[in-house]
Design an enzyme around this catalytic site. Structure first.
Site, PDB file in Angstrom:
ATOM      1  N   CYS A 162       0.973  -1.265   0.083  1.00  0.00           N
ATOM      2  CA  CYS A 162      -0.075  -0.067  -0.090  1.00  0.00           C
ATOM      3  C   CYS A 162       0.772   1.228   0.152  1.00  0.00           C
ATOM      4  O   CYS A 162       1.218   1.723   1.120  1.00  0.00           O
ATOM      5  CB  CYS A 162      -0.883  -0.093   1.042  1.00  0.00           C
ATOM      6  SG  CYS A 162      -2.118  -1.452   1.287  1.00  0.00           S
ATOM      7  N   PRO A 166      -4.987   8.183  -4.137  1.00  0.00           N
ATOM      8  CA  PRO A 166      -5.706   8.944  -5.146  1.00  0.00           C
ATOM      9  C   PRO A 166      -5.139  10.164  -5.486  1.00  0.00           C
ATOM     10  O   PRO A 166      -4.846  10.730  -6.585  1.00  0.00           O
ATOM     11  CB  PRO A 166      -6.949   9.240  -4.338  1.00  0.00           C
ATOM     12  CG  PRO A 166      -7.274   8.481  -3.263  1.00  0.00           C
ATOM     13  CD  PRO A 166      -5.865   7.924  -2.829  1.00  0.00           C
ATOM     14  N   GLY A 167      -4.242  10.963  -4.692  1.00  0.00           N
ATOM     15  CA  GLY A 167      -3.445  12.023  -5.094  1.00  0.00           C
ATOM     16  C   GLY A 167      -2.017  11.979  -5.213  1.00  0.00           C
ATOM     17  O   GLY A 167      -1.204  12.837  -5.699  1.00  0.00           O
ATOM     18  N   GLY A 279      10.598  -5.333  -6.919  1.00  0.00           N
ATOM     19  CA  GLY A 279       9.300  -5.383  -7.578  1.00  0.00           C
ATOM     20  C   GLY A 279       9.459  -5.151  -9.149  1.00  0.00           C
ATOM     21  O   GLY A 279       8.815  -5.702  -9.968  1.00  0.00           O
ATOM     22  N   ARG A 280      10.280  -4.311  -9.502  1.00  0.00           N
ATOM     23  CA  ARG A 280      10.383  -3.802 -11.156  1.00  0.00           C
ATOM     24  C   ARG A 280      10.961  -5.030 -11.794  1.00  0.00           C
ATOM     25  O   ARG A 280      10.630  -5.128 -12.796  1.00  0.00           O
ATOM     26  CB  ARG A 280      11.335  -2.459 -11.007  1.00  0.00           C
ATOM     27  CG  ARG A 280      10.492  -1.366 -10.453  1.00  0.00           C
ATOM     28  CD  ARG A 280      11.432   0.005 -10.259  1.00  0.00           C
ATOM     29  NE  ARG A 280      10.622   0.922  -9.872  1.00  0.00           N
ATOM     30  CZ  ARG A 280      10.910   1.917  -9.253  1.00  0.00           C
ATOM     31  NH1 ARG A 280      12.210   2.147  -8.965  1.00  0.00           N
ATOM     32  NH2 ARG A 280      10.078   2.851  -8.698  1.00  0.00           N
ATOM     33  N   GLN A 316       7.806 -13.511 -46.124  1.00  0.00           N
ATOM     34  CA  GLN A 316       9.119 -12.946 -45.558  1.00  0.00           C
ATOM     35  C   GLN A 316       8.613 -11.619 -44.649  1.00  0.00           C
ATOM     36  O   GLN A 316       9.339 -11.629 -43.861  1.00  0.00           O
ATOM     37  CB  GLN A 316       9.622 -12.373 -46.567  1.00  0.00           C
ATOM     38  CG  GLN A 316      11.222 -12.170 -46.414  1.00  0.00           C
ATOM     39  CD  GLN A 316      12.297 -11.963 -47.517  1.00  0.00           C
ATOM     40  OE1 GLN A 316      12.138 -10.781 -48.095  1.00  0.00           O
ATOM     41  NE2 GLN A 316      13.145 -12.519 -47.661  1.00  0.00           N
ATOM     42  N   GLN A 374      -1.738  -9.064 -33.561  1.00  0.00           N
ATOM     43  CA  GLN A 374      -1.813  -8.616 -35.011  1.00  0.00           C
ATOM     44  C   GLN A 374      -1.460  -9.981 -36.074  1.00  0.00           C
ATOM     45  O   GLN A 374      -2.456  -9.841 -37.140  1.00  0.00           O
ATOM     46  CB  GLN A 374      -0.831  -7.695 -35.449  1.00  0.00           C
ATOM     47  CG  GLN A 374      -0.979  -6.938 -36.540  1.00  0.00           C
ATOM     48  CD  GLN A 374      -1.972  -5.886 -36.834  1.00  0.00           C
ATOM     49  OE1 GLN A 374      -2.743  -5.628 -35.670  1.00  0.00           O
ATOM     50  NE2 GLN A 374      -2.685  -5.490 -37.903  1.00  0.00           N
ATOM     51  N   MET A 375      -0.708 -10.792 -35.739  1.00  0.00           N
ATOM     52  CA  MET A 375      -0.328 -11.732 -36.542  1.00  0.00           C
ATOM     53  C   MET A 375      -1.644 -12.756 -36.410  1.00  0.00           C
ATOM     54  O   MET A 375      -1.868 -13.422 -37.418  1.00  0.00           O
ATOM     55  CB  MET A 375       0.688 -12.633 -36.206  1.00  0.00           C
ATOM     56  CG  MET A 375       2.331 -11.882 -36.352  1.00  0.00           C
ATOM     57  SD  MET A 375       3.552 -12.876 -35.734  1.00  0.00           S
ATOM     58  CE  MET A 375       5.114 -11.951 -36.622  1.00  0.00           C
ATOM     59  N   GLU A 401       4.602  -0.251 -10.367  1.00  0.00           N
ATOM     60  CA  GLU A 401       5.849  -0.195  -9.897  1.00  0.00           C
ATOM     61  C   GLU A 401       6.949   1.123 -10.368  1.00  0.00           C
ATOM     62  O   GLU A 401       7.975   0.717 -10.477  1.00  0.00           O
ATOM     63  CB  GLU A 401       6.571  -1.520 -10.193  1.00  0.00           C
ATOM     64  CG  GLU A 401       5.652  -2.893 -10.091  1.00  0.00           C
ATOM     65  CD  GLU A 401       5.620  -3.284  -8.424  1.00  0.00           C
ATOM     66  OE1 GLU A 401       5.535  -2.344  -7.743  1.00  0.00           O
ATOM     67  OE2 GLU A 401       5.720  -4.363  -8.248  1.00  0.00           O
TER      68      GLU A 401
END
Length: 419
Positions: A162, A166-167, A279-280, A316, A374-375, A401
């Site tokens: 935590c 919000p701000g 964490g990253r 190709q 997309q493929m 993170e």
């Protein structure tokens, strides 16, 4: 259990699981069809390959078959995660004496990459839970470690981190949640936003303001579910990460024992940032798993889908696209593993490398997954096809993170302030 060495603990705990699923694992390995140039086991020790194999097996048999259902029904798969904890994945880099597996940051990355091929959202929550357990293990006293860590490592209890409010998102040091000392308790008031597991978890590692403005006024408290004054907002409706609930965590005159403070007053921001460095790497590793799975899905689709009288694999243009995807995947993996090693060794370049890994890997792995979709053409946009879920689940990795814009700030600051 704690008496076992860290590597033997996971391999021994996984031994029966692997034996029971050996034939299934072999079939899934063949189905995955790992091409040599993107094989994630290259460069690993034999022991690392063993627990990577356990993690891939668990992902294929316990997570992947349920990934779509957990997403669509927004199921928090508690029992599946507890099965993962039985393999040592509830406290991967927490110390063995309190129930953890005691593995390195590199080992952890290998495991999270493998698990994410089965479900990114669930693995990402497990990574956050692991970060919380490590923070208590590292910065808590013996009483705190013994009180909280065993249940977290077994996942009898679940944890949430935590920090965000919000701000205050990227500007985390401006957080406003207050903790006023009254006798042998702190009284918390304020709220946290976008909390993974919020409302469903048992332990909340909370950054709060005990002093003046800025980072030095922040402390870290462990708040247990059921504490009077602790409540939760509505369950958020999200694009992805649907197998883990997200809610606001609200404190209204919430009295928390002073004995639940990790470290000293004013150390909270430092504790939070040290948690986030790992964490990253963890979240980048989850992106790796999604990209790896998406490359294989794209490859399989190109080999069977026909247009203009021949398979797409004969184009190709698509061959080149697939080659670029594979290159981005392997480059990302190498960067994550270098950053994990730097953090484990406490090297001077660890923080910028963790930021580089988070920035580069979450961006490039999202691009890999998006290209895989997309493929697939129109099929990729259907929820019957897993590739769309990988795209949705890892999009948020570029935000949480620490946003990738903040990662750029950390890297450039390191370069420009070098002596």
């Amino acid at each position: 259990m704690a008496a076992l060495g860290p590597l033997s603990r996971i391999t021994r705990l996984g031994c029966n699981f692997c034996r029971n699923h050996r034939l299934m694992f072999n079939r899934n390995s063949q189905k995955r069809g790992i091409a040599s140039c993107i094989d994630p086991s290259y460069g690993l020790t034999d022991e690392q390959k063993e627990f990577q194999k356990v993690a891939f097996d668990f992902a294929a048999n316990e997570m992947a078959p349920h990934m779509a259902e957990w997403d669509q029904k927004e199921v928090f798969p508690v029992e599946t995660m507890r099965k993962a904890a039985q393999l040592g994945f509830g406290g991967i880099y927490t110390r063995p004496e309190v129930g953890g597996s005691g593995l390195s940051r590199l080992d952890t990355s290998i495991i999270f990459e493998a698990l994410s091929t089965g479900c990114v959202s669930t693995t990402a929550y497990i990574s956050i839970h692991n970060m919380c357990a490590w923070m208590i293990d590292t910065f808590g006293n013996d009483e705190q470690r013994e009180s909280f860590c065993p249940d977290l490592c077994s996942m009898e209890k679940f944890a949430s981190y935590c920090l965000t409010e919000p701000g205050s998102g990227s500007d985390a040091a401006s957080l406003l949640t207050s903790a006023q000392r009254k006798g042998d308790h702190y009284v918390l008031n304020g709220s946290k936003a976008f909390i993974s597991g919020g409302g469903d978890t048992d332990v909340y590692v909370v950054m709060c303001r005990t002093g003046g403005k800025g980072a030095k006024g922040i402390s870290c408290l462990v708040v247990e579910k059921g504490t009077p004054g602790l409540s939760f907002g509505k369950k958020e409706k999200k694009v992805g990460w649907n197998s883990q609930p997200t809610r606001a965590v609200i404190f209204e005159d919430c009295a928390v024992p002073a004995t639940n403070r990790l470290g000293e007053e004013g150390q909270g921001f430092n504790i939070a940032m040290k948690g986030l460095n790992g964490g990253r790497i963890n979240i980048a590793s989850c992106s790796l798993g999604a990209a790896h799975a998406s490359v294989l899905l794209a490859k399989d689709h190109l080999l069977v889908r026909k247009q203009f009288g021949e398979t797409l694999a004969n184009s190709q243009f698509l061959q080149f696209k697939l080659a670029e995807m594979a290159t981005k995947l392997v480059a990302s993996r190498l960067l994550v593993r270098e950053a994990a090693t730097a953090l484990q060794e406490n090297r001077a370049d660890a923080v910028p490398l963790c930021s580089m890994a988070k920035l580069f890997v979450t961006d490039e792995c999202f691009n890999v997954c998006n290209q895989a979709l997309q493929m697939h053409g129109g099929y990729g946009y259907l929820k019957d096809y897993a590739v769309q879920q990988f795209v949705r689940d890892i999009r948020v990795h570029q935000i949480l993170e620490g946003t990738n814009e903040v990662m750029r700030m950390i890297i450039s600051r390191n370069l420009l302030t070098e002596s």
